[in-house]
Design a protein around this motif. Structure first.
Motif, PDB file in Angstrom:
ATOM      1  N   HIS A   1      -0.051  10.920   0.613  1.00 18.11           N
ATOM      2  CA  HIS A   1       0.236   9.515   0.350  1.00 18.11           C
ATOM      3  C   HIS A   1       1.344   9.359  -0.698  1.00 18.11           C
ATOM      4  O   HIS A   1       1.312   9.996  -1.754  1.00 18.11           O
TER       5      HIS A   1
ATOM      6  N   THR B   1       3.276   6.574  -3.091  1.00 14.81           N
ATOM      7  CA  THR B   1       3.297   5.225  -3.669  1.00 14.81           C
ATOM      8  C   THR B   1       4.727   4.877  -4.056  1.00 14.81           C
ATOM      9  O   THR B   1       5.290   5.460  -4.999  1.00 14.81           O
TER      10      THR B   1
ATOM     11  N   SER C   1       0.830  -1.206   0.000  1.00 15.70           N
ATOM     12  CA  SER C   1       0.000   0.000   0.000  1.00 15.70           C
ATOM     13  C   SER C   1       0.865   1.258   0.000  1.00 15.70           C
ATOM     14  O   SER C   1       2.034   1.222   0.398  1.00 15.70           O
ATOM     15  N   PRO C   2       0.290   2.398  -0.423  1.00 17.52           N
ATOM     16  CA  PRO C   2       1.021   3.669  -0.301  1.00 17.52           C
ATOM     17  C   PRO C   2       1.339   3.950   1.162  1.00 17.52           C
ATOM     18  O   PRO C   2       0.622   3.518   2.059  1.00 17.52           O
TER      19      PRO C   2
ATOM     20  N   ASP D   1       3.804  10.213  -8.088  1.00 14.24           N
ATOM     21  CA  ASP D   1       3.508   9.141  -7.126  1.00 14.24           C
ATOM     22  C   ASP D   1       3.118   9.680  -5.750  1.00 14.24           C
ATOM     23  O   ASP D   1       3.214   8.973  -4.748  1.00 14.24           O
TER      24      ASP D   1
END
Length: 355
Positions: free
Chosen positions: A253, A255, A206-207, A234
């Protein structure tokens, strides 16, 4: 045309704006169990009062607002607004050839005072989640967002009285009352509270979320760096949300694969208006708090995962209680200040007309 978004207590993340006073009204029909009229006042992203057509009583939400103005007068003004909005929903339905269904008529207005002394103000109506009519202070005319609003524009532009009234309110009355509210609530509104920062992750793939919470004021930047350079790709930025205690929270967030962040220096940086020192969290395994697997760090930490859950619950409460829908503004325009009487702290009934 701008799209409407759910109001999160009027939160404004622009750090250049020192103080703001905004009001949000919603008239609705066809929503079972929801008041047909709701009015909310907000100072610096903090709800100061609430009125709805069920209780028909204005309720203060901040203790420092006690005795600042004539609340009986505010209640009577909002009762008058309630009738106007009921009529405007009906008029809107007639113009759009609607006989049933869920329909809303909204108003957003208010002013902002920057730390540079520059003031701003907006007065905008919306119908069914889209722009309807807005004030152009520079020309003292109304701008119609669609053909159905042209009828109202022509009527209000005929004398110019409505545009003059609202321009005077935004540039003078609103600014004067904003200053008064800030003076009464300065211990709360002008405090500086550093955030608590955590790195959160649901699963290894997950991020990674950088979560800053408990900060005040709302002017904040939360961003990711890789080897000292800010990351844009990202990275997804979340909205600023308000906590139950009046402080704020924001998540950003990132990624990135575990291999990537283990081989490079990633860190989250939090910058808060009014506080000089940046807060940083380096992305290393021991800093990540999660809820997967027994070996993961922070899986039982109520101060991290609990904050996220609490924020979601608070957001649902806000949406359920406030129920106001507004639109994103792309451009803001500016103005100047003066004084008024206690009964004019909020736009009077004569200033909000039937369309």
């Amino acid at each position: 045309m701008k799209s409407f978004i759910i109001l999160l207590l009027g939160i404004n993340a622009a750090s250049a704006v020192t103080h703001s006073l905004k009001y949000f009204y919603t008239g609705s029909t066809g929503i079972e169990g929801f008041p047909q009229f709701v009015a909310v006042g907000i100072v610096d992203g903090m709800q100061i009062d609430y009125f709805d057509s069920v209780s028909e009583k204005n309720v203060l939400k901040q203790s420092w607002m006690e005795g600042v103005r004539d609340e009986k007068m505010i209640t009577n003004t909002r009762k008058g607004n309630q009738q106007t909005f009921k009529a405007n929903v009906e008029i809107g339905m007639q113009r759009f050839n609607q006989t049933t269904g869920v329909h809303t008529f909204q108003l957003m207005y208010g002013c902002e005072l920057g730390d540079d002394g520059i003031t701003r103000g907006d007065f905008q109506y919306g119908y069914d989640g889209a722009d309807f009519l807005s004030l152009d202070k520079s020309t003292l005319t109304w701008t119609a967002a669609n053909q159905k609003a042209v009828i109202t524009k022509l009527k209000w532009d005929a004398t110019g009285a409505d545009a003059n009234f609202q321009k005077n309110y935004l540039e003078n009355t609103c600014i004067e009352w904003l200053k008064k509210y800030v003076n009464y609530g300065k211990d709360t509104l002008e405090r500086k509270v550093r955030p608590s920062v955590s790195l959160l992750q649901k699963t290894p793939s997950s991020p990674v979320t950088c979560h800053a919470t408990g900060f005040y004021p709302s002017g904040v930047m939360v961003f990711w760096q890789k080897d000292g350079q800010e990351q844009h790709g990202d990275v997804e930025h979340g909205e600023i949300l308000q906590n139950d205690d009046g402080t704020f929270q924001k998540s950003t967030h990132l990624t990135v694969t575990p291999e990537e962040w283990k081989n490079n220096k990633y860190q989250c940086v939090v910058q808060l208006a009014g506080i000089e020192d940046d807060i940083t969290k380096v992305l290393i395994e021991s800093e990540i708090q999660t809820n997967f697997g027994k070996t993961n760090r922070g899986s039982n930490d109520p101060n991290t995962i609990g904050l996220i859950i609490g924020g979601v619950i608070a957001l649902l409460v806000i949406i359920a209680v406030v129920g106001v829908v507004i639109w994103k503004k792309k451009n803001k325009k500016g103005f100047v200040p003066a004084s008024t009487s206690d009964t004019d702290s909020e736009n009077s009934g004569k200033g909000i007309q039937k369309i």
